[in-house]
Scaffold this motif. Structure first.
Motif, PDB file in Angstrom:
ATOM      1  N   GLU A 131      -9.360  88.269 -27.847  1.00 13.01           N
ATOM      2  CA  GLU A 131     -10.019  87.839 -26.822  1.00 13.01           C
ATOM      3  C   GLU A 131      -9.455  88.367 -25.704  1.00 13.01           C
ATOM      4  O   GLU A 131     -10.430  88.514 -24.480  1.00 13.01           O
ATOM      5  CB  GLU A 131      -9.289  86.489 -26.825  1.00 13.01           C
ATOM      6  N   ARG A 132      -8.248  88.918 -25.530  1.00 14.12           N
ATOM      7  CA  ARG A 132      -7.671  89.752 -24.436  1.00 14.12           C
ATOM      8  C   ARG A 132      -8.480  91.146 -24.082  1.00 14.12           C
ATOM      9  O   ARG A 132      -8.883  91.335 -23.115  1.00 14.12           O
ATOM     10  CB  ARG A 132      -6.321  89.676 -24.431  1.00 14.12           C
ATOM     11  N   PHE A 133      -8.648  91.655 -25.206  1.00  9.26           N
ATOM     12  CA  PHE A 133      -9.165  92.936 -24.918  1.00  9.26           C
ATOM     13  C   PHE A 133     -10.941  92.898 -24.619  1.00  9.26           C
ATOM     14  O   PHE A 133     -11.398  93.382 -23.920  1.00  9.26           O
ATOM     15  CB  PHE A 133      -9.274  93.800 -26.526  1.00  9.26           C
TER      16      PHE A 133
ATOM     17  N   PRO B 128      -5.975  85.836 -30.268  1.00 12.67           N
ATOM     18  CA  PRO B 128      -5.423  86.192 -28.815  1.00 12.67           C
ATOM     19  C   PRO B 128      -5.720  87.705 -28.428  1.00 12.67           C
ATOM     20  O   PRO B 128      -5.955  88.182 -27.348  1.00 12.67           O
ATOM     21  CB  PRO B 128      -4.169  85.973 -29.133  1.00 12.67           C
ATOM     22  N   VAL B 129      -5.446  88.705 -29.493  1.00  8.40           N
ATOM     23  CA  VAL B 129      -5.522  90.089 -29.210  1.00  8.40           C
ATOM     24  C   VAL B 129      -6.958  90.385 -28.849  1.00  8.40           C
ATOM     25  O   VAL B 129      -7.365  91.248 -27.766  1.00  8.40           O
ATOM     26  CB  VAL B 129      -4.928  91.017 -30.241  1.00  8.40           C
TER      27      VAL B 129
ATOM     28  N   ASP C 246     -11.194  90.176 -21.403  1.00  5.87           N
ATOM     29  CA  ASP C 246     -10.469  90.372 -20.149  1.00  5.87           C
ATOM     30  C   ASP C 246     -10.330  89.505 -19.303  1.00  5.87           C
ATOM     31  O   ASP C 246     -10.181  89.838 -18.051  1.00  5.87           O
ATOM     32  CB  ASP C 246     -11.178  91.766 -19.569  1.00  5.87           C
ATOM     33  N   GLY C 247     -10.111  88.181 -19.744  1.00  7.31           N
ATOM     34  CA  GLY C 247      -9.776  87.191 -18.752  1.00  7.31           C
ATOM     35  C   GLY C 247     -10.856  86.534 -18.117  1.00  7.31           C
ATOM     36  O   GLY C 247     -10.958  85.840 -17.198  1.00  7.31           O
ATOM     37  N   GLN C 248     -12.210  87.002 -18.604  1.00  4.75           N
ATOM     38  CA  GLN C 248     -13.339  86.597 -17.650  1.00  4.75           C
ATOM     39  C   GLN C 248     -14.362  85.851 -18.770  1.00  4.75           C
ATOM     40  O   GLN C 248     -15.559  85.811 -18.621  1.00  4.75           O
ATOM     41  CB  GLN C 248     -14.011  87.752 -17.192  1.00  4.75           C
ATOM     42  N   GLN C 249     -13.778  85.065 -19.864  1.00  5.78           N
ATOM     43  CA  GLN C 249     -14.764  84.293 -20.690  1.00  5.78           C
ATOM     44  C   GLN C 249     -15.215  83.041 -20.033  1.00  5.78           C
ATOM     45  O   GLN C 249     -14.537  82.614 -19.181  1.00  5.78           O
ATOM     46  CB  GLN C 249     -13.673  83.875 -21.694  1.00  5.78           C
TER      47      GLN C 249
END
Length: 209
Positions: free
Chosen positions: A101-103, A98-99, A106-109
């Protein structure tokens, strides 16, 4: 003439013996040398390729890789070393997904759709399988989804069915790499994810009749 010779000497590569090295001369030895190489690769590297790169016996390299893998686990590092798809590569530990993925994203996967995931699951567990058989399981046309999975390198053509001549599909080494698996035997149990797949043979037979 003198200037020309001096210019040529200035750009000439160093003698071959000056390029040689011994990992024993490095403070971290074979383990650190392997880490240095693995930090710059973007796909799994075989033991033989690593052994060639650091000029060490393959048996010693494989033993060192296992020691690194065990050491990272014991130290609870945020990364690990895995043997995947016939080679070795560094990965972030799954606990920190999760860490990361967020970095990174940035929510644009650009996620696969549910239809793509279901189709990929059928292919992964029943390969080699034709497009028609996948469509029979899912109950919808899967032409567009198959094209998407092919374009992303997750599946590939494995030949043709002897009876129908239909193209057969299977997963790729990239698929294994993305899931962190060594081979298809490491896939998790199917039932919780796709209960209907147990009826695939019956459905497929009905579709051909």
């Amino acid at each position: 003439m003198t200037d020309e010779h001096e210019s040529a000497d200035a750009v000439a590569p160093p003698p071959e013996d000056q390029l040689a090295f011994d990992v024993a001369d490095f403070p971290g030895g074979i383990h650190a040398a392997l880490e240095a190489v693995l930090m710059v690769v973007d796909e799994p590297v075989s033991v033989m390729a690593l052994a060639s790169a650091i000029e060490q016996p393959a048996a010693d390299v494989e033993a060192a890789l296992r020691e690194l893998e065990d050491g990272y686990a014991a130290q609870q590092r945020g990364f690990t070393l895995r043997q995947v798809g016939g080679g070795w590569r560094m990965y972030s530990r799954h606990e920190y997904a999760p860490v990361v993925e967020r970095f990174v994203l940035d929510g644009q996967q650009a996620r696969l759709t549910q239809a793509s995931l279901e189709t990929l699951a059928v292919i992964a567990y029943r390969q080699p399988v034709s497009r028609q058989r996948v469509a029979a399981v899912r109950g919808v046309n899967v032409d567009g989804v198959i094209r998407t999975l092919l374009s992303r390198g997750l599946i590939e053509e494995l030949g043709h069915d002897e009876e129908s001549t239909a193209i057969l599909y299977g997963t790729t080494s990239y698929f294994l790499e993305r899931l962190g698996l060594s081979d298809l035997d490491d896939l998790p149990a199917l039932a919780p994810y796709l209960p209907e797949v147990d009826l695939l043979d019956e459905i497929a037979e009905g579709g051909r009749s």
